[in-house]
Write an enzyme that holds these catalytic residues in place. Structure first.
Site, short mmCIF file in Angstrom:
data_model
loop_
_atom_site.label_atom_id
_atom_site.label_comp_id
_atom_site.label_asym_id
_atom_site.label_seq_id
_atom_site.Cartn_x
_atom_site.Cartn_y
_atom_site.Cartn_z
N HIS A 277 0.83 -1.21 0.00
CA HIS A 277 0.00 0.00 0.00
C HIS A 277 0.87 1.27 0.00
O HIS A 277 1.55 1.54 0.98
CB HIS A 277 -0.87 -0.04 1.26
N ARG A 278 0.87 1.98 -1.09
CA ARG A 278 1.72 3.17 -1.28
C ARG A 278 3.21 2.80 -1.11
O ARG A 278 4.00 3.59 -0.61
CB ARG A 278 1.34 4.30 -0.33
N GLU B 76 0.95 -0.82 -4.76
CA GLU B 76 -0.20 0.05 -4.98
C GLU B 76 0.27 1.48 -4.90
O GLU B 76 1.11 1.82 -4.06
CB GLU B 76 -1.26 -0.22 -3.90
N ASP C 114 -0.99 5.90 -5.89
CA ASP C 114 -2.11 6.81 -6.16
C ASP C 114 -1.70 7.83 -7.20
O ASP C 114 -0.59 8.39 -7.13
CB ASP C 114 -2.49 7.54 -4.87
N HIS D 284 -1.02 10.79 -2.88
CA HIS D 284 -2.33 10.34 -2.40
C HIS D 284 -3.33 11.47 -2.23
O HIS D 284 -4.47 11.39 -2.69
CB HIS D 284 -2.17 9.59 -1.07
N GLU E 105 -4.05 3.35 -8.57
CA GLU E 105 -5.34 3.90 -8.14
C GLU E 105 -5.48 5.32 -8.67
O GLU E 105 -4.67 6.19 -8.37
CB GLU E 105 -5.48 3.91 -6.61
N LYS F 148 -7.17 8.74 -8.46
CA LYS F 148 -7.92 9.48 -7.44
C LYS F 148 -9.04 10.29 -8.09
O LYS F 148 -8.87 10.86 -9.17
CB LYS F 148 -7.00 10.44 -6.68
N ASP G 68 0.26 -2.05 4.67
CA ASP G 68 1.31 -1.04 4.78
C ASP G 68 2.68 -1.59 5.15
O ASP G 68 3.69 -0.96 4.83
CB ASP G 68 0.94 -0.02 5.87
O1 G3P Z 1 -6.26 1.06 -3.07
C1 G3P Z 1 -6.58 0.76 -1.76
C2 G3P Z 1 -6.45 1.94 -0.86
O2 G3P Z 1 -5.25 2.57 -1.17
C3 G3P Z 1 -7.58 2.89 -1.00
O3 G3P Z 1 -7.57 3.90 -0.04
O4 G3P Z 1 -7.14 6.16 0.78
O5 G3P Z 1 -5.36 4.46 0.97
O6 G3P Z 1 -5.95 5.41 -1.25
P1 G3P Z 1 -6.45 5.04 0.11
CA CA Z 2 -4.60 4.17 -2.67
#
Ligand code: G3P
Ligand code: CA
Length: 250
Positions: A14-15, A41, A43, A56, A115, A117, A240
């Site tokens: 995640h990120r 992942e 953003d 993000h 992802e 946004k 994470d």
């Molecule tokens: O893609 C899953 C998750 O990243 C979505 O929420 O706010 O962390 O981008 P957020």
């Molecule tokens: Ca995300």
């Protein structure tokens, strides 16, 4: 890495490895790959000059030394900001990556969950629509089989499918998958369902699997019930940190 060749359960960083490194930076992505993630992942937003940038929030305030809306700054201005010092002084000098830089770092090593946004959507500028630009870049990089594109914004998902009949699509959702959402998922021929882990149930996992979809819940605020998710039979998790990674067997 081809998304059809990925192991289960899949560790999606995640990120990047955001528990230990400044999120959505090349350092966080490289650390995640070194730690064994099979997918990163990230953003994507658009600059004021409609260029793809990895960040993000809709402002630069939290994760850089600048201030203001991402969409009010040019790519050049965004790329000058320090994107590491806010996390720890030893990361000072880290920059916001462009999507192209992030894809170059991942190519041949891991697959990428991009992802898009909702803030990047501007219906007045269809020619430079974020989903169109993402697809063009992914095609140009020869990474169409390595990428999974997701969004909370269903206009983006519908456009992606219209523009590309085969690109893998993931639906992000903060609410449980009811019949209407499941029908939408089927209509898009989506690859996967990405729920807030707190709203996922075992029956939804079963229903999504029956429809041929993978289920990838995501952590919220760094937390996720890893064991509970595995017990439900999810196909992977967007997490994470390395501790959560170990729990899924990596
Ligand atoms: O893609 C899953 C998750 O990243 C979505 O929420 O706010 O962390 O981008 P957020
Ligand atoms: Ca995300």
């Amino acid at each position: 890495m081809n998304i059809d060749d990925l192991p289960t359960p899949l560790y999606i960083a995640h990120r990047g490895l955001s528990a230990r490194f400044p999120e959505n930076t090349l350092t966080a992505f490289n650390a995640a790959m070194d730690a064994g993630a099979q997918m990163i992942e990230l953003d994507v937003c658009l600059s004021s000059d409609r260029q793809l940038i990895v960040i993000h929030d809709d402002t630069v305030d939290r994760t850089t030394d600048g201030s203001g809306a991402v969409k009010a700054l040019t790519l050049k201005q965004l790329c000058r900001l320090d994107a590491g010092g806010w996390f720890d002084p030893r990361f000072e000098g880290e920059r916001l990556p462009t999507l192209e830089q992030a894809l170059d770092a991942a190519k041949g090593r891991v697959s990428v969950n991009i992802e898009i946004k909702p803030e990047a959507v501007d219906p007045r500028d269809a020619g430079h629509a974020v989903e169109r630009q993402v697809l063009t870049l992914v095609h140009d990089k020869g990474m169409t089989d390595d990428v999974l594109v997701s969004s909370f914004d269903w206009r983006v998902l519908a456009n992606l499918r219209r523009l590309d009949p085969t690109i893998a699509i993931g639906l992000l959702s903060e609410v449980p998958a009811d019949d209407r959402l499941l029908a939408w998922h089927r209509g898009l021929n989506a690859y996967s369902w990405h729920p807030d882990y707190r709203v996922l149930t075992r029956s939804q996992v079963d229903t999504l699997h029956d429809a041929g979809a993978r289920v990838f819940p995501y952590a919220v605020g760094g937390r996720i019930d890893t064991r509970g998710m595995l017990a439900m039979g999810v196909d992977g998790m967007i997490v994470d940190g390395p501790q959560q990674m170990k729990t899924v067997g990596h």
